[in-house]
Write an enzyme that holds these catalytic residues in place. Structure first.
Site, PDB file in Angstrom:
ATOM      1  CG  ASP A  72      -0.120  -0.088   2.115  1.00 54.87           C
ATOM      2  OD1 ASP A  72       1.196  -0.369   2.929  1.00 54.87           O
ATOM      3  OD2 ASP A  72      -0.710   0.020   3.213  1.00 54.87           O
ATOM      4  CE  LYS A 127      18.197  40.363  -7.330  1.00 58.27           C
ATOM      5  NZ  LYS A 127      16.693  39.367  -6.531  1.00 58.27           N
ATOM      6  N   GLY A 180      19.666  26.097 -11.212  1.00 58.85           N
ATOM      7  CA  GLY A 180      21.184  26.280 -11.715  1.00 58.85           C
ATOM      8  C   GLY A 180      21.053  27.986 -12.154  1.00 58.85           C
ATOM      9  N   GLY A 181      19.843  28.600 -12.247  1.00 61.25           N
ATOM     10  CA  GLY A 181      19.361  29.771 -12.769  1.00 61.25           C
ATOM     11  C   GLY A 181      19.967  30.473 -12.056  1.00 61.25           C
ATOM     12  CB  THR A 182      21.526  31.306  -8.142  1.00 58.54           C
ATOM     13  OG1 THR A 182      20.203  31.119  -7.636  1.00 58.54           O
ATOM     14  CG2 THR A 182      22.221  31.916  -7.893  1.00 58.54           C
TER      15      THR A 182
HETATM   16  C1  R5P Z   1      19.591  30.422  -2.585  1.00 62.46           C
HETATM   17  O1  R5P Z   1      19.932  31.544  -1.902  1.00 62.46           O
HETATM   18  C2  R5P Z   1      20.775  29.791  -2.690  1.00 62.46           C
HETATM   19  O2  R5P Z   1      21.943  29.710  -1.572  1.00 62.46           O
HETATM   20  C3  R5P Z   1      21.137  29.124  -3.584  1.00 62.46           C
HETATM   21  O3  R5P Z   1      21.769  30.121  -4.850  1.00 62.46           O
HETATM   22  C4  R5P Z   1      20.170  29.306  -4.711  1.00 62.46           C
HETATM   23  O4  R5P Z   1      19.008  28.091  -3.520  1.00 62.46           O
HETATM   24  C5  R5P Z   1      20.495  27.641  -5.823  1.00 62.46           C
HETATM   25  O5  R5P Z   1      18.929  27.753  -6.720  1.00 62.46           O
HETATM   26  P1  R5P Z   1      18.764  27.774  -7.905  1.00 62.46           P
HETATM   27  O6  R5P Z   1      19.749  27.088  -8.423  1.00 62.46           O
HETATM   28  O7  R5P Z   1      17.167  26.621  -8.629  1.00 62.46           O
HETATM   29  O8  R5P Z   1      19.338  29.035  -9.115  1.00 62.46           O
END
Ligand code: R5P
Length: 297
Positions: free
Chosen positions: A34, A193, A225-227
Site C-alpha cells: 500500500d 542588486k 541552476g538559474g542563479t
Molecule cells: C539561494 O539563496 C541559494 O543560496 C542558492 O543560490 C539557490 O538555492 C540556488 O537555486 P537555483 O539553482 O534554483 O537558482
C-alpha cells in the site's frame, strides 16, 4: 560509536566508515504494497551511541520520514544517544512565512527531528538566509559545518586558475566566498542588486571587476541552476576570462547541469552531500572528524 546510514547516504557513510577504519550497521527498508515504508535495524544498538547519516535531498519527504522512523526505532531499541548527520537539510529555505498562512517548514522539520530523540545534529552548509544560527531553530546542540575548504582545495588542484576572483551570487554567499578566496590566496566579492528604476534592477559584483580574471563562483546549493546561469551571464558580460563553479549541494534539478555548461562554465564541482555526476569532493573527512571528536568525549 556505531555508524548507521539511511538509504540516501549509504555511499557517503561507507566513505566515512573507511576514514574511521570501521563499518556501518545495516538497516533494511522496503515498501508495503500500500506504499507504507518498512524499516528494520539489523544488529544490536542497546546502550550504544549512534551516528546516523541521512541527507534529506531529492525526495525530501520520503527521506525525512525514513530518518524519523530510524531515529525513533534506534531510541526504542535502547540506543543511548543519537547524533544526526544531515549533510543536506531540506526545507531550510522555507524559514519564514513569505505569504500569509504558509507553513514554517524549517521549524516543523526541526521539531520532528528533535521529537524522535535526536540528541545532537550536524548539518553542512545549511541554508541560513534569515535564520542565521542553527541554534535559532534547534533546541538540541547543533553544528553547521562547511565543505568550502574541501571544495577550494579541489578547485586549486584541478582548475589551475590564474589570479582568480571568487564570487558569491548573493550576500549570504559571502561566508563561502571568503573561505574559498582565503584558500586560493586571492580576493572575493558578492553580487548586489541595485534598483535603477521601478522595474529595473542591476545585478553585479559589489566592488570587484571580473574583467580579464578567472572567476570561481561559489554557492551552497545548485537546484534549478538559474542563479548560476544568471551569474555566468553577468560575469562574462563584464569580461571574465574563464569561469568555474563550485557548490556544496548539487541538487541539479532537471537540466540544471547542462544549462550551466551551455552558459560557459568550464568546471562545475560539487560534494557528495547529494550524489550527482559532479560530486567529485567527499564530505566524509569532515563527518569522520566530528565522529572522532564525539567518540573521545
Ligand atoms: C539561494 O539563496 C541559494 O543560496 C542558492 O543560490 C539557490 O538555492 C540556488 O537555486 P537555483 O539553482 O534554483 O537558482
Amino acid at each position: 560509536m556505531k555508524l548507521i546510514s539511511g538509504s540516501a547516504s549509504d555511499t557517503l557513510a561507507a566513505r566515512v566508515a573507511r576514514e574511521l577504519g570501521t563499518d556501518t550497521a545495516k538497516i533494511e527498508t522496503k515498501r508495503f504494497p500500500d506504499g507504507e515504508k518498512y524499516l528494520r535495524v539489523l544488529g544490536d544498538v542497546k546502550g550504544e551511541e549512534v551516528a546516523v547519516i541521512q541527507s534529506i535531498n531529492r525526495t525530501p519527504d520520503e527521506l525525512l520520514f525514513e530518518y524519523l522512523l530510524l531515529a525513533d526505532t534506534l531510541k526504542d531499541l535502547g540506543a543511548s544517544r543519537i547524533i544526526a548527520f544531515i549533510p543536506y537539510f531540506a526545507y531550510a529555505r522555507q524559514d519564514e512565512r513569505f505569504n500569509p498562512g504558509e507553513a514554517l517548514s524549517f521549524k516543523t522539520v526541526s521539531k520532528l527531528i528533535e521529537n524522535v530523540g535526536t540528541d545532537e545534529i550536524y548539518t553542512i552548509d545549511m541554508h541560513q538566509h534569515r535564520v542565521l544560527k542553527s541554534s535559532d531553530v534547534f533546541n538540541i546542540p547543533s553544528h553547521n559545518l562547511t565543505a568550502m575548504p574541501l571544495l577550494a582545495d579541489y578547485v586549486e588542484k584541478v582548475a589551475n586558475l590564474h589570479n582568480p576572483l571568487v564570487i558569491g551570487p548573493d550576500a549570504e554567499a559571502e561566508q563561502w566566498a571568503k573561505i574559498a578566496a582565503d584558500k586560493l590566496h586571492t580576493d572575493y566579492d558578492v553580487f548586489e542588486k541595485k534598483r535603477l528604476g521601478s522595474e529595473t534592477v542591476q545585478i553585479r559584483p559589489r566592488k570587484a571587476s571580473a574583467k580579464d580574471r578567472d572567476v570561481l563562483i561559489v554557492d551552497d546549493i545548485i537546484s534549478t541552476g538559474g542563479t548560476i546561469v544568471e551569474a555566468l551571464k553577468i560575469l562574462f558580460s563584464q569580461g571574465a576570462r574563464r569561469i568555474d563553479v563550485a557548490c556544496t549541494h548539487p541538487i541539479l534539478v532537471g537540466g540544471a547541469l547542462a544549462r550551466i555548461y551551455e552558459a560557459g562554465a568550464v568546471n562545475v564541482i560539487g560534494t557528495d552531500t547529494v550524489s550527482s555526476p559532479i560530486s567529485y569532493v567527499s564530505v566524509a573527512p569532515l563527518i569522520a572528524e566530528q565522529i572522532r571528536k564525539e567518540s573521545s568525549r
